[in-house]
Design an enzyme around this catalytic site. Structure first.
Site, short mmCIF file in Angstrom:
data_model
loop_
_atom_site.label_atom_id
_atom_site.label_comp_id
_atom_site.label_asym_id
_atom_site.label_seq_id
_atom_site.Cartn_x
_atom_site.Cartn_y
_atom_site.Cartn_z
N LYS A 1 0.84 -1.19 0.00
CA LYS A 1 0.00 0.00 0.00
C LYS A 1 0.88 1.24 0.00
O LYS A 1 1.88 1.31 0.72
CB LYS A 1 -0.89 0.01 1.24
CG LYS A 1 -2.17 0.82 1.07
CD LYS A 1 -3.18 0.07 0.20
CE LYS A 1 -4.58 0.63 0.34
NZ LYS A 1 -5.55 -0.14 -0.47
N THR A 50 -3.91 -5.45 0.54
CA THR A 50 -3.29 -4.14 0.72
C THR A 50 -4.07 -3.28 1.71
O THR A 50 -3.50 -2.42 2.37
CB THR A 50 -3.17 -3.39 -0.62
OG1 THR A 50 -4.46 -3.10 -1.13
CG2 THR A 50 -2.38 -4.22 -1.63
N ARG A 69 28.61 34.53 -10.10
CA ARG A 69 27.32 34.15 -10.67
C ARG A 69 26.35 33.79 -9.57
O ARG A 69 26.74 33.52 -8.41
CB ARG A 69 27.46 32.97 -11.63
CG ARG A 69 27.87 31.67 -10.95
CD ARG A 69 27.86 30.49 -11.90
NE ARG A 69 28.23 29.25 -11.19
CZ ARG A 69 28.16 28.04 -11.73
NH1 ARG A 69 27.73 27.88 -12.97
NH2 ARG A 69 28.50 26.97 -11.02
N GLN A 75 30.06 20.62 -8.55
CA GLN A 75 30.73 19.35 -8.28
C GLN A 75 31.61 19.44 -7.03
O GLN A 75 31.57 18.57 -6.15
CB GLN A 75 31.59 18.92 -9.48
CG GLN A 75 30.79 18.47 -10.69
CD GLN A 75 30.42 19.58 -11.65
OE1 GLN A 75 30.29 20.74 -11.24
NE2 GLN A 75 30.23 19.24 -12.92
N HIS A 115 19.51 27.87 -13.49
CA HIS A 115 20.20 29.01 -14.07
C HIS A 115 19.40 30.31 -13.96
O HIS A 115 18.18 30.32 -14.16
CB HIS A 115 20.53 28.74 -15.53
CG HIS A 115 21.37 27.51 -15.73
ND1 HIS A 115 22.62 27.38 -15.19
CD2 HIS A 115 21.13 26.37 -16.43
CE1 HIS A 115 23.13 26.21 -15.53
NE2 HIS A 115 22.24 25.56 -16.28
#
Length: 306
Positions: free
Chosen positions: A13, A61, A182, A238, A266
């Site tokens: 479920k 279920t 940025r 990264q 962005h």
């Protein structure tokens, strides 16, 4: 004889939701809440329900749903890692033919908030969505194998400076310009997996919950993510996600590895030169797609010590 075979199966479920209130024994008006969305999938001797339409072994279920709710009422659900282990133990103990259980829980974030007098109200909460906490537990009764992960999903962060990206590989397809300043924004999807040596069985999960391991791990992961995101002059998504993972592993030795999946959302400067406005450096438009998407998993080296 049939030319096909059932390779693997599970059922159960999903979207079983509850909110539970915990009242301070010394002050009933001082309360905590926990809201969860639970999925439980069962594995075991159910093959004939698929291959022969024989439902004799099937735990309905609806029964799974009722079990989740009754056990949520009658047991401690703080933290939800404990409840996941409790459900796994319940289903594999009560039903001999259930050989494994997969439990997935999504926890909503509710936090108390201060009033004009500066005091945090005892029983009023604000929702911190869409951010959620995710718990995943997989348990196999026969082998005793246990996998437990927790994570953060949809924690949206943005910083308007303090991010760079330059020195990357360039070729004849490259149009991106290098930058040392940025906007950086992402929706954090972080998952940490607990070391099976630290949590070898369900009973060890209960003991770990009692000593506060899961709250410690969650707080360490969330606080580290937010703090390093803010303070690091990020050379790349990264590098920052790697540093976050390493710090979390340093703080919580019971964690085996940390995974991040971070979209780079962005924000692009408007070109307003057509209006005679040159060197625009503060008006951006959100570019929803396409977006960068960076993933990593960082684990411990063999015999490594921090």
């Amino acid at each position: 004889m049939s030319p096909v075979q059932l390779v693997k199966s599970s059922y159960g479920k999903a979207n079983v939701k509850f909110l539970k209130v915990k009242k301070d024994p010394q002050n009933k008006k001082k309360q905590e809440v926990i809201e969860a969305n639970v999925m439980v999938l069962l594995r075991g001797e159910f093959e004939e329900s698929y291959t022969k339409a024989d439902n004799a072994s099937v735990v309905p279920t609806d029964t799974v749903k009722n079990t989740i709710l009754v056990e949520a009422k009658t047991t401690d659900v703080w933290p939800l890692e404990r409840f996941a282990a409790h459900l796994a133990k319940h289903f594999t103990t009560k039903y001999n033919h259930v050989s494994g259980v997969e439990v997935t829980i999504v926890q909503q974030r509710w936090s108390k908030y201060p009033l004009s007098n500066g005091k945090v109200h005892d029983h009023s909460f604000k929702h911190e969505g869409p951010e959620t906490k995710r718990i995943y537990l997989d348990y196999d009764k026969k082998s005793g194998a246990l996998k437990l992960t927790a994570g953060i999903k949809d924690l949206t962060v943005l910083k308007s400076t303090g991010s760079m990206f330059y020195g990357y590989h360039e070729c004849d397809y490259t149009t991106l310009k290098p930058t040392t300043d940025r906007i950086l924004s992402t929706d954090v999807d972080a998952v940490w997996e607990f070391d099976p040596k630290a949590l070898p069985n369900l009973e060890s999960v209960f003991a770990a919950a009692d000593r506060g391991l899961f709250d410690k791990a969650y707080n360490a992961a969330r606080d580290t993510t937010l703090e390093l995101f803010a303070l690091e002059n990020s050379p790349s998504v990264q590098a920052t996600m790697y540093n976050m993972s390493q710090l979390i592993l340093e703080q919580v030795p019971e964690i085996k590895e940390v995974s991040y999946a971070l979209p780079n959302k962005h924000y692009v400067l408007f070109d307003l030169s057509w209006k005679g406005i040159e060197n625009n450096d503060d008006l951006f438009y959100p570019s929803s797609d396409p977006n960068g998407y960076i993933k990593s998993t960082v684990g411990r080296k063999a015999n490594a010590k921090f």
